[in-house]
Motif scaffolding. Structure first.
Motif, short mmCIF file in Angstrom:
data_model
loop_
_atom_site.label_atom_id
_atom_site.label_comp_id
_atom_site.label_asym_id
_atom_site.label_seq_id
_atom_site.Cartn_x
_atom_site.Cartn_y
_atom_site.Cartn_z
N UNK A 58 16.05 -30.44 105.35
CA UNK A 58 15.15 -31.28 104.57
C UNK A 58 16.02 -31.94 103.63
N UNK A 59 15.32 -33.00 102.49
CA UNK A 59 16.57 -33.61 102.14
C UNK A 59 17.59 -33.07 101.55
N UNK A 60 18.39 -32.15 100.94
CA UNK A 60 19.47 -31.13 100.79
C UNK A 60 19.13 -30.19 101.92
N UNK A 61 20.59 -29.61 102.35
CA UNK A 61 20.28 -28.19 102.38
C UNK A 61 21.89 -27.83 102.87
N UNK A 62 22.04 -26.64 102.94
CA UNK A 62 23.05 -25.55 102.96
C UNK A 62 23.51 -25.67 104.50
N UNK A 63 25.56 -25.97 105.23
CA UNK A 63 25.56 -25.41 106.38
C UNK A 63 26.06 -24.20 106.16
N UNK A 64 25.52 -24.39 107.36
CA UNK A 64 25.33 -22.35 107.88
C UNK A 64 27.03 -21.64 107.90
N UNK A 65 27.61 -22.84 108.51
CA UNK A 65 29.28 -22.26 108.37
C UNK A 65 29.78 -22.88 107.39
N UNK A 66 29.84 -23.09 106.48
CA UNK A 66 30.18 -23.36 105.01
C UNK A 66 28.90 -23.18 103.81
N UNK A 67 28.57 -21.66 103.41
CA UNK A 67 27.85 -21.49 103.06
C UNK A 67 28.24 -21.74 101.32
N UNK A 68 29.61 -21.47 101.54
CA UNK A 68 30.19 -21.31 99.61
C UNK A 68 29.80 -22.75 99.46
N UNK A 69 29.78 -23.25 100.25
CA UNK A 69 30.48 -25.02 99.81
C UNK A 69 28.87 -25.38 98.88
N UNK A 70 27.73 -24.54 98.88
CA UNK A 70 26.33 -25.07 98.26
C UNK A 70 26.06 -26.19 99.45
N UNK A 71 24.98 -26.96 98.22
CA UNK A 71 23.83 -27.07 99.03
C UNK A 71 24.55 -29.07 99.03
N UNK A 72 24.19 -29.60 100.39
CA UNK A 72 24.98 -30.79 100.82
C UNK A 72 23.67 -31.83 101.48
#
Lengths: 533, 353
Positions: free
Chosen positions: A65-79
């Motif tokens: 996707x254009x932006x996505x979540x890091x599965x190992x750091x979901x708390x960081x939000x989209x990236x």
């Protein structure tokens, strides 16, 4: 499934005794991840159409996707994902994404800005069920040519919304399944009767993610093959097989035998049993589903503020959490699930019959008889029965009407029920998904027919919260926006006719050697690419 | 013209052939009327059931406009009788419509799941018949002895034990603890999608392909659910066989045969048993038909992707096209099995010829 479920649960209880310490005799190959899951809800793999849990799991691993979540750091939000950066115009209406270079689809075609723009346009034009996640920004089939544009040479994609929205809102929505970027050339080569490849993509894949789809056999299995050219690195699990296994006891048996690596649908009895088995570990993860009660404001007694408040003290939150919901739900009294932007952990209500009685007396209510609509799902019926007992202590008689989804939902949507025992899962990982239904109701008249809004279904004029929700969704400052949702929820807890009670916890059994498996928390779906064994 | 005259009046069919033609026509008419009735009943039940196919497509939070559009697209705004005739004309062409859930043709889904059930039910019935019939005969001949009592207990357990419990216990013991059989599913994951599909029945397809490793693996997976179904079939078949045999063994012709000094084996198998074959055919066919449509729990416990679990899942998801398609196919199989049993009557009962 109720009868079958009951029978199977009884049998599973019997099995609990016998399954105490089975040796794991078999083992799946080191480069293969095998999961047991209920996947009978998958209706399509097309990211423009897929809107179910198991389908989202598949999509997340196939499409970038254009932006996505890091599965190992979901708390960081989209990236960043396929877009490596983005800029927002001064008027806040246009976001321009710079595409990551050197990324290819599974077909070998390069991922271009054109593919990204076309994928989003396709969602709007096809207008399938989840398309509202994008069309709420003013995109229509007629204007997508101008509002979603690309420049292949510059490697940029621009989207222009109909008004200023919070950038975090727009970007969060692009992390949903509908944000999946498809390979335009491959898809259009399979177009039939102008369907933009929809029929073909239901059962095939054309992504650039960590895996490609080998096969989807409805109610049977999903098989994925790793993408060795995945831009984050080739996944350790070269093949992922998700097998449909309906029964919890069967999943547990397969896990303890070593025939599967992960069991996704273990009931509390099997969780308790499997946790003692050698080589098996249990993970708990918060998901987005909420369990709530609501009360129709058409009923003049239920519309009294003191009564609304009293009802919140007549729920035995702790008792239910510690008994039949043990391990499956935890107390949560706010409409934003934990881990969402603006989520809070304040749970001020507990069972307090005397306080409820005092509030009811203040409202001049001595006794009350109301009808509660409950869909025929075991946990909801059990909740309704528990409520029946505690409400009775304050002189409120609940008449439970159990019915199918059609029977109960039709009455709920028609604003006919005094009380509803419901469940709600967010549609996309942004706070507006729940704020926009629990606390937003711009026209409370019957004629408005806003059946999609929970506030409208309960005939609740939100008393100013609608405007606050509308303001939060356009707030550009992420921190300020988060605070706005905190404030909205504080007011909602005290004034609304909703009693949000619990948030879903998913417990998963896995082989101990499986590491880095994240189900996606409350905001996204499962990711297989970080998994190692 | 000459040919027409010749056919019309010159040559008349012999009475025997005409009789066959009339019987065939009557049979076909019966099938057509039965199928029409089945279609009408299932269609009507499907439409009046309190489940909403529209909600299952658009989701519970859809707006009224979205809901209405889907309602219309499914043709649900038309009168029931009009909907039925549309459906009928499609079914006649072999089109059960698309699954509301996975958007694939229901006929394709049925082609995938029915052979799985058929493979399981056939093996179960074979086990039930090959063990149940001799057991029933022996129980009748040894009436009142310990053999009869054992057969009675076996049948009683078969009748009264819940199949899901037996299934889970079977899995626990033979798969979980002893490791003698394969686990849930039709094959180990590593063997899937290797054998080309011909009949859809993995045992048959792997044997035809000469893939004996896969054949053995498939056999290890099917043996437990098939034995379970076979046990239930055995319970029914053995009790019915015993009952039929007792009736025959108390007949005068059996006494006569014994008085004439015929060996007991001849009396039992060539005289008494010969006369219960027609009744047994009905019992076996009914048992087979029941296994074909009634093994939902077995399919769920063993993750067997058959038609029983297919119809159940479809029903719970309000996928009425799939439910109707599956029901019609099962109904058709019932009718065909009935015709088969009628034909077998003619083979085994001289009076029916």
């Amino acid at each position: 499934m109720t009868i079958i479920g009951k029978l199977a649960t009884s049998a599973a209880l019997a099995l609990t005794m016998g399954l105490s310490s089975l040796p794991a005799w078999a083992e799946t190959p080191a480069n293969m991840l095998v999961l047991a899951n209920r996947i009978d809800d998958i209706t399509t793999i097309d990211p423009a159409e897929s809107f179910e849990f198991a389908g989202s799991d598949v999509n997340r691993n196939i499409y970038g996707r254009l932006v996505n979540f890091d599965p190992l750091d979901l708390a960081a939000g989209y990236g960043p994902d396929l877009a490596e950066s983005w800029e927002v115009s001064e008027d806040g209406m246009t976001i321009t994404f710079k595409m990551r270079e050197g990324v290819s689809f599974h077909s070998g075609n390069p991922v271009r800005a054109e593919d990204a723009a076309w994928s989003l346009q396709r969602v709007v034009i096809l207008n399938k069920t989840p398309a509202f996640i994008l069309t709420q920004f003013g995109f229509t089939a007629d204007n997508v040519g101008e509002t979603i544009t690309f420049d292949n040479d510059a490697g940029t994609v621009s989207i222009t919304t109909d008004k200023r929205y919070a950038t975090s809102f727009v970007l969060n929505c692009l992390t949903a399944t509908i944000g999946g970027i498809v390979d335009k050339e491959t898809v259009m080569a399979n177009e039939v009767d102008g369907d933009m490849g929809n029929t073909w993509l239901k059962t095939n894949s054309a992504g650039s993610g960590a895996y490609s789809l080998v096969s989807w056999k409805p109610n049977e299995s999903v098989t994925l093959q790793s993408n060795p050219d995945f831009y984050l690195g080739a996944p350790a699990m070269e093949r992922v097989v998700v097998r449909h296994v309906q029964e919890s006891a069967t999943q547990r048996l397969m896990l303890e035998r070593g025939d599967i690596d992960v069991a996704r649908n273990l009931n509390p009895e099997d969780i308790a049993g499997a946790s003692e088995a050698e080589g098996v570990a249990i993970d708990s993860e918060m998901r987005g589903r909420l369990m709530y009660l609501s009360f129709s404001q058409k009923n003049p007694i239920l519309a009294k503020p003191e009564v609304r408040q009293a009802l919140k003290y007549l729920v035995d939150y702790q008792g239910m959490q510690d008994s039949f919901l043990n391990g499956q739900y935890v107390i949560h009294q706010n409409f934003l699930p934990r881990t969402y932007l603006g989520a809070v952990d304040d749970n001020p209500f507990n069972l307090d019959i005397e306080k409820a009685k005092a509030l009811l007396a203040e409202a001049g209510v001595e006794s009350l008889e109301i009808e509660a609509g409950v869909r025929e799902a075991q946990e909801r019926i059990e909740i309704a029965q528990a409520l029946q007992a505690t409400f009775a202590k304050a002189g409120i008689k609940i008449n439970i009407t159990v019915g199918t989804a059609k029977q109960i939902l039709a009455r709920y949507r028609a604003r006919e029920l005094d009380m509803y025992v419901g469940a709600w899962g967010p549609d996309y990982p942004d706070p507006h998904t729940n704020a926009g239904t629990f606390a937003y109701n711009p026209d409370n008249s019957d004629e408005a027919g806003a059946t999609g809004l929970l506030a409208w279904r309960n005939s609740w004029d939100t008393g100013g919260l609608t405007e606050k929700v509308a303001a939060a969704v356009v707030e550009g400052d992420r921190d300020l926006r988060a605070q706005m949702y905190v404030d909205i929820q504080a007011e909602f807890r005290e004034t609304s006719p909703f009693v949000v009670m619990f948030q879903k916890v998913e417990q998963t059994g896995r082989a101990e050697n499986v590491a880095n498996l994240t189900l996606g928390g409350a905001i996204t779906a499962v990711s297989y690419w970080p998994v190692t064994k | 013209m000459a040919l027409a005259e010749k056919n019309g009046s010159g040559r008349r069919l012999p009475p025997h052939s005409r009789g066959i033609l009339i019987k065939t026509a009557k049979t076909l008419l019966t099938i057509a009327v039965t199928m029409l009735g089945l279609l009408f009943v299932t269609f009507t039940i499907g439409r009046v059931m309190p489940i909403d196919p529209v909600l299952s497509i658009v989701g519970e939070r859809a707006s009224k406009e979205t809901y209405d559009a889907a309602f219309e697209a499914l043709g649900l705004d038309k009168p029931l009788i009009v909907q039925f005739f549309y459906y009928l004309s499609d079914v006649v062409r072999g089109d059960f419509g698309d699954s509301l859930l996975n958007a694939r043709p229901v006929s394709e889904d049925i082609k995938r799941v029915f052979p799985a059930t058929m493979e399981l039910a056939t093996l179960g019935t074979l086990l039930g018949v090959f063990l149940g019939v001799p057991l029933g005969v022996i129980a009748a001949v040894k009436r009142g002895t310990w053999i009869d009592q054992v057969a009675r207990v076996l049948a009683l357990v078969g009748y009264s034990m819940p199949i899901f419990w037996m299934g889970l216990m079977g899995l626990l013991i033979f798969y979980g603890i002893l490791g003698w059989v394969g686990g849930p599913g039709r094959l180990d994951i590593f063997y899937e999608d290797i054998v080309p599909q011909r009949s859809g029945m993995i045992l048959l397809d792997s044997a035809l392909a000469g893939e004996w490793t896969i054949f053995r693996n498939a056999l290890s997976h099917i043996v437990l659910p098939a034995s379970l179904l076979g046990y239930y079939s055995l319970a029914y078949v053995s009790r019915m066989t015993r009952s039929f045999m007792l009736e025959q063994l108390s007949s005068e012709y059996v006494t006569t045969a014994r008085v004439k000094g015929l060996p007991e084996r001849t009396v039992i198998w060539r005289h008494a048993f010969k006369n219960i074959r027609v009744q047994l055919i009905t019992v076996i066919v009914l048992s087979y038909a029941n296994l074909l449509e009634g093994s939902v729990l077995t399919e769920i416990i063993f993750s067997w992707p058959g038609i029983g679990s297919y119809i159940t899942t479809a029903l719970l998801s309000a996928d009425m096209n799939a439910v109707l398609g599956g029901t019609v196919v099962v109904g058709l199989v019932f009718i065909l099995l009935n015709i088969l049993s009628d034909l077998l009557y003619k083979v085994f009962d001289p009076r029916a010829k």
